[in-house]
Design a protein around this motif. Sequence first.
Motif, mmCIF file in Angstrom:
data_model
loop_
_atom_site.group_PDB
_atom_site.id
_atom_site.type_symbol
_atom_site.label_atom_id
_atom_site.label_comp_id
_atom_site.label_asym_id
_atom_site.label_seq_id
_atom_site.Cartn_x
_atom_site.Cartn_y
_atom_site.Cartn_z
ATOM 1 N N UNK A 1 10.037 -12.293 -2.295
ATOM 2 C CA UNK A 1 9.137 -12.096 -1.167
ATOM 3 C C UNK A 1 9.241 -10.683 -0.626
ATOM 4 N N UNK A 2 8.359 -10.378 0.318
ATOM 5 C CA UNK A 2 8.250 -9.047 0.907
ATOM 6 C C UNK A 2 8.361 -9.134 2.419
ATOM 7 N N UNK A 3 9.022 -8.153 3.005
ATOM 8 C CA UNK A 3 9.072 -8.036 4.452
ATOM 9 C C UNK A 3 8.715 -6.605 4.812
ATOM 10 N N UNK A 4 7.606 -6.444 5.521
ATOM 11 C CA UNK A 4 7.157 -5.132 5.982
ATOM 12 C C UNK A 4 7.518 -4.987 7.451
ATOM 13 N N UNK A 5 8.212 -3.908 7.775
ATOM 14 C CA UNK A 5 8.583 -3.601 9.158
ATOM 15 C C UNK A 5 8.102 -2.179 9.409
ATOM 16 N N UNK A 6 7.063 -2.061 10.222
ATOM 17 C CA UNK A 6 6.402 -0.760 10.305
ATOM 18 C C UNK A 6 6.114 -0.298 11.719
ATOM 19 N N UNK A 7 6.220 1.012 11.926
ATOM 20 C CA UNK A 7 5.734 1.575 13.184
ATOM 21 C C UNK A 7 4.215 1.709 13.117
ATOM 22 N N UNK A 8 3.648 2.178 14.192
ATOM 23 C CA UNK A 8 2.211 2.453 14.247
ATOM 24 C C UNK A 8 2.022 3.941 14.483
ATOM 25 N N UNK A 9 1.304 4.592 13.575
ATOM 26 C CA UNK A 9 0.994 6.013 13.704
ATOM 27 C C UNK A 9 -0.519 6.144 13.864
ATOM 28 N N UNK A 10 -0.945 6.722 14.948
ATOM 29 C CA UNK A 10 -2.375 6.960 15.180
ATOM 30 C C UNK A 10 -3.206 5.702 14.966
ATOM 31 N N UNK A 11 -2.687 4.583 15.495
ATOM 32 C CA UNK A 11 -3.355 3.281 15.467
ATOM 33 C C UNK A 11 -3.530 2.686 14.075
ATOM 34 N N UNK A 12 -2.620 3.035 13.166
ATOM 35 C CA UNK A 12 -2.651 2.481 11.824
ATOM 36 C C UNK A 12 -1.245 2.551 11.226
ATOM 37 N N UNK A 13 -1.157 2.304 9.923
ATOM 38 C CA UNK A 13 0.137 2.370 9.252
ATOM 39 C C UNK A 13 0.453 3.813 8.887
ATOM 40 N N UNK A 14 1.722 4.139 8.769
ATOM 41 C CA UNK A 14 2.113 5.483 8.350
ATOM 42 C C UNK A 14 1.636 5.777 6.920
ATOM 43 N N UNK A 15 1.343 7.039 6.670
ATOM 44 C CA UNK A 15 0.893 7.459 5.343
ATOM 45 C C UNK A 15 1.891 7.127 4.250
ATOM 46 N N UNK A 16 3.181 7.226 4.542
ATOM 47 C CA UNK A 16 4.201 6.951 3.534
ATOM 48 C C UNK A 16 4.152 5.483 3.092
ATOM 49 N N UNK A 17 3.815 4.593 4.003
ATOM 50 C CA UNK A 17 3.695 3.180 3.650
ATOM 51 C C UNK A 17 2.456 2.946 2.787
ATOM 52 N N UNK A 18 1.346 3.531 3.174
ATOM 53 C CA UNK A 18 0.120 3.390 2.364
ATOM 54 C C UNK A 18 0.330 3.962 0.972
ATOM 55 N N UNK B 1 -2.364 -5.198 11.871
ATOM 56 C CA UNK B 1 -3.670 -5.709 11.438
ATOM 57 C C UNK B 1 -4.190 -4.936 10.235
ATOM 58 N N UNK B 2 -4.052 -3.622 10.264
ATOM 59 C CA UNK B 2 -4.483 -2.819 9.111
ATOM 60 C C UNK B 2 -3.670 -3.186 7.871
ATOM 61 N N UNK B 3 -2.369 -3.363 8.050
ATOM 62 C CA UNK B 3 -1.511 -3.717 6.919
ATOM 63 C C UNK B 3 -1.895 -5.087 6.360
ATOM 64 N N UNK B 4 -2.195 -6.041 7.216
ATOM 65 C CA UNK B 4 -2.608 -7.363 6.732
ATOM 66 C C UNK B 4 -3.890 -7.265 5.899
ATOM 67 N N UNK B 5 -4.820 -6.417 6.316
ATOM 68 C CA UNK B 5 -6.055 -6.219 5.540
ATOM 69 C C UNK B 5 -5.742 -5.652 4.158
ATOM 70 N N UNK B 6 -4.853 -4.683 4.101
ATOM 71 C CA UNK B 6 -4.474 -4.079 2.821
ATOM 72 C C UNK B 6 -3.774 -5.103 1.943
ATOM 73 N N UNK B 7 -2.840 -5.865 2.534
ATOM 74 C CA UNK B 7 -2.105 -6.862 1.754
ATOM 75 C C UNK B 7 -3.020 -7.961 1.217
#
Length: 186
Positions: free
Chosen positions: A71-88, A125-131
């Motif tokens: 399984x996967x566990x994503x723990x992320x900050x919010x940068x400029x109302x989205x996910x960080x570029x490094x995560x994308x 929310x953005x990350x859930x859309x990508x996933x």
Amino acid sequence: MTQFQIAVIVGSLRRDSINRKLASALAKIAPSEFFFKQLEIGDLPLYNQDDDPNPPAPAKRLKGEIMAASGLLFVTPEYNRSIPGVLKNAIDHASRPWVQNAWAGKPAGVLGASDGANGTALAQQHLRNILAHVDAPTLCQPEAFIQIEDGFFDEAGNISSERTREFLKAWMDRYIAWVKLHAAPF
């Protein structure tokens, strides 16, 4: 005993990241049959489709670690109302080429921490859309938008507040059930 390996992807590279601390604290409240491994994403070059026939070594390593996980566990900050570029960037590397998408079918949990009152709601929310697009079935409820204040973590890295610990334990219980429903142990 059946073991479940969880690939933890922290969306921050900062050494003293509150999201990295949160990921470590969460691993402490999980059942013993779950093993959490934080994956390295900071050494990935920018994704370039020209590299698909021969991906860089860090991308190969990341894909292998994801594919080996239950399984996967994503723990992320919010940068400029989205996910960080490094995560994308990490998501892009591990999903390409599409026929070798390492995320496909891996049950995922998403949460994050911030010092702001909104936590990381938009990033999550953005990350859930990508996933959803990369075919990683993602736990939707309960959502966890964690606001970090002074004293949130004790000196050992545990969550100080009993109320917050109880909330995150309930979140973890739902996540564990989600992984068991969707994944095979290793």
